[in-house]
Motif scaffolding. Structure first.
Motif, PDB file in Angstrom:
ATOM      1  N   PHE A  36       0.852  -1.179   0.000  1.00 37.84           N
ATOM      2  CA  PHE A  36       0.000   0.000   0.000  1.00 37.84           C
ATOM      3  C   PHE A  36       0.886   1.227   0.000  1.00 37.84           C
ATOM      4  CE2 PHE A  36      -4.280  -1.688   0.905  1.00 37.84           C
ATOM      5  CZ  PHE A  36      -3.950  -2.996   1.194  1.00 37.84           C
ATOM      6  N   ARG A  37       0.306   2.356  -0.342  1.00 35.10           N
ATOM      7  CA  ARG A  37       1.053   3.604  -0.275  1.00 35.10           C
ATOM      8  C   ARG A  37       0.154   4.697   0.275  1.00 35.10           C
ATOM      9  NH1 ARG A  37       1.833   4.644  -6.798  1.00 35.10           N
ATOM     10  NH2 ARG A  37      -0.318   5.266  -7.277  1.00 35.10           N
ATOM     11  N   GLN A  38       0.813   5.703   0.811  1.00 35.01           N
ATOM     12  CA  GLN A  38       0.059   6.781   1.442  1.00 35.01           C
ATOM     13  C   GLN A  38       0.818   8.086   1.298  1.00 35.01           C
ATOM     14  OE1 GLN A  38      -0.835   6.112   5.609  1.00 35.01           O
ATOM     15  NE2 GLN A  38      -2.733   7.291   5.437  1.00 35.01           N
ATOM     16  N   THR A  39       0.064   9.136   0.994  1.00 34.25           N
ATOM     17  CA  THR A  39       0.603  10.488   0.969  1.00 34.25           C
ATOM     18  C   THR A  39      -0.116  11.289   2.041  1.00 34.25           C
ATOM     19  OG1 THR A  39      -0.981  11.069  -0.765  1.00 34.25           O
ATOM     20  CG2 THR A  39       1.234  10.407  -1.463  1.00 34.25           C
ATOM     21  N   PHE A  46      -4.274   0.910  -2.050  1.00 39.09           N
ATOM     22  CA  PHE A  46      -3.790  -0.397  -2.454  1.00 39.09           C
ATOM     23  C   PHE A  46      -2.927  -0.280  -3.700  1.00 39.09           C
ATOM     24  CE2 PHE A  46      -3.518  -4.811  -3.132  1.00 39.09           C
ATOM     25  CZ  PHE A  46      -3.830  -5.095  -4.444  1.00 39.09           C
ATOM     26  N   VAL A  47      -1.772  -0.926  -3.664  1.00 40.41           N
ATOM     27  CA  VAL A  47      -0.851  -0.915  -4.804  1.00 40.41           C
ATOM     28  C   VAL A  47      -0.805  -2.293  -5.464  1.00 40.41           C
ATOM     29  CG1 VAL A  47       1.545  -0.632  -5.502  1.00 40.41           C
ATOM     30  CG2 VAL A  47       0.558   0.914  -3.801  1.00 40.41           C
ATOM     31  N   ALA A  48      -0.509  -3.311  -4.670  1.00 42.51           N
ATOM     32  CA  ALA A  48      -0.369  -4.658  -5.230  1.00 42.51           C
ATOM     33  C   ALA A  48      -0.469  -5.686  -4.120  1.00 42.51           C
ATOM     34  CB  ALA A  48       0.969  -4.813  -5.945  1.00 42.51           C
ATOM     35  N   GLY A  49      -0.869  -6.885  -4.481  1.00 42.46           N
ATOM     36  CA  GLY A  49      -0.949  -7.947  -3.498  1.00 42.46           C
ATOM     37  C   GLY A  49      -0.718  -9.298  -4.126  1.00 42.46           C
ATOM     38  N   TYR A  93       5.529   3.841   1.121  1.00 43.28           N
ATOM     39  CA  TYR A  93       5.057   2.523   0.750  1.00 43.28           C
ATOM     40  C   TYR A  93       5.171   1.572   1.939  1.00 43.28           C
ATOM     41  CZ  TYR A  93       4.704   3.828  -4.137  1.00 43.28           C
ATOM     42  OH  TYR A  93       4.331   4.422  -5.321  1.00 43.28           O
ATOM     43  N   PHE A  94       4.095   0.799   2.154  1.00 45.06           N
ATOM     44  CA  PHE A  94       4.015  -0.132   3.269  1.00 45.06           C
ATOM     45  C   PHE A  94       3.742  -1.543   2.753  1.00 45.06           C
ATOM     46  CE2 PHE A  94       3.633   3.036   6.629  1.00 45.06           C
ATOM     47  CZ  PHE A  94       3.124   4.136   5.957  1.00 45.06           C
ATOM     48  N   CYS A  95       4.293  -2.529   3.431  1.00 48.32           N
ATOM     49  CA  CYS A  95       3.880  -3.899   3.171  1.00 48.32           C
ATOM     50  C   CYS A  95       3.083  -4.406   4.375  1.00 48.32           C
ATOM     51  CB  CYS A  95       5.066  -4.814   2.880  1.00 48.32           C
ATOM     52  SG  CYS A  95       6.298  -4.944   4.182  1.00 48.32           S
ATOM     53  N   ALA A  96       2.232  -5.384   4.118  1.00 49.62           N
ATOM     54  CA  ALA A  96       1.346  -5.895   5.158  1.00 49.62           C
ATOM     55  C   ALA A  96       1.035  -7.354   4.891  1.00 49.62           C
ATOM     56  CB  ALA A  96       0.060  -5.075   5.202  1.00 49.62           C
ATOM     57  N   THR A  97       0.690  -8.082   5.934  1.00 47.98           N
ATOM     58  CA  THR A  97       0.376  -9.495   5.792  1.00 47.98           C
ATOM     59  C   THR A  97      -0.954  -9.839   6.460  1.00 47.98           C
ATOM     60  OG1 THR A  97       1.639 -10.011   7.793  1.00 47.98           O
ATOM     61  CG2 THR A  97       2.762 -10.292   5.703  1.00 47.98           C
ATOM     62  N   ARG A  98      -1.589 -10.851   5.872  1.00 46.86           N
ATOM     63  CA  ARG A  98      -2.787 -11.416   6.469  1.00 46.86           C
ATOM     64  C   ARG A  98      -2.556 -12.918   6.613  1.00 46.86           C
ATOM     65  NH1 ARG A  98      -8.179 -10.662   7.447  1.00 46.86           N
ATOM     66  NH2 ARG A  98      -9.462 -12.537   7.344  1.00 46.86           N
ATOM     67  N   TYR A  99      -2.991 -13.452   7.749  1.00 46.22           N
ATOM     68  CA  TYR A  99      -2.845 -14.884   8.019  1.00 46.22           C
ATOM     69  C   TYR A  99      -4.202 -15.551   8.090  1.00 46.22           C
ATOM     70  CZ  TYR A  99       1.945 -13.788   9.193  1.00 46.22           C
ATOM     71  OH  TYR A  99       3.245 -13.375   9.130  1.00 46.22           O
ATOM     72  N   GLY A 100      -4.216 -16.839   7.764  1.00 51.67           N
ATOM     73  CA  GLY A 100      -5.388 -17.656   8.023  1.00 51.67           C
ATOM     74  C   GLY A 100      -6.517 -17.451   7.052  1.00 51.67           C
ATOM     75  N   ALA A 101      -7.590 -16.871   7.544  1.00 47.57           N
ATOM     76  CA  ALA A 101      -8.838 -16.819   6.790  1.00 47.57           C
ATOM     77  C   ALA A 101      -8.733 -15.906   5.578  1.00 47.57           C
ATOM     78  CB  ALA A 101      -9.971 -16.338   7.705  1.00 47.57           C
TER      79      ALA A 101
END
Length: 124
Positions: A36-39, A46-49, A93-101
């Protein structure tokens, strides 16, 4: 889980950068990883996943055809290759993770863990 985005910097319009997202801690049962990115004054965009099990990738409309997200290697969880950069790509720019569901990988609310951002500045 700790995430760290790196690789940002100053680049001229038309140039390229590669961002890395390193992860420590839990790296199993990942459902997806996003960029993701933010100004200032704007919502996180959202940028890419990437869907972890299938390696299916998703992109925001503004970066389709220019950015490429890929699963990483021993050095990083994921990479974001950014090409044909434009001044409007300037952001943290930020990276992030989701687990499980399962969840919508383009949504900020989907992600449980976020790394510190890395600044990307594109000059005209």
């Amino acid at each position: 889980v700790q995430l760290q985005a790196s690789g940002g910097g100053l680049v001229q319009a038309g140039g390229s950068l590669r961002l890395s997202c390193a992860a420590s801690g839990r790296t199993f049962e990942i459902y997806g990883v996003g960029w993701f990115r933010q100004t200032p004054g704007k919502e996180r965009e959202f940028v890419a996943g990437v869907h972890w099990r299938t390696s299916t990738t998703f992109y925001g409309d503004s970066v389709k055809g220019r950015f490429l997200v890929s699963r990483g290697d021993a050095s990083a969880l994921v990479y974001l290759n950014m090409n044909s950069l434009k001044p409007e790509d300037t952001a943290v720019y930020f990276c992030a993770t989701r687990y499980g569901a399962p969840g919508d990988l383009s949504s900020v609310q989907t992600y449980e863990y976020w790394g510190q951002g890395t600044q990307v500045t594109v000059s005209s």
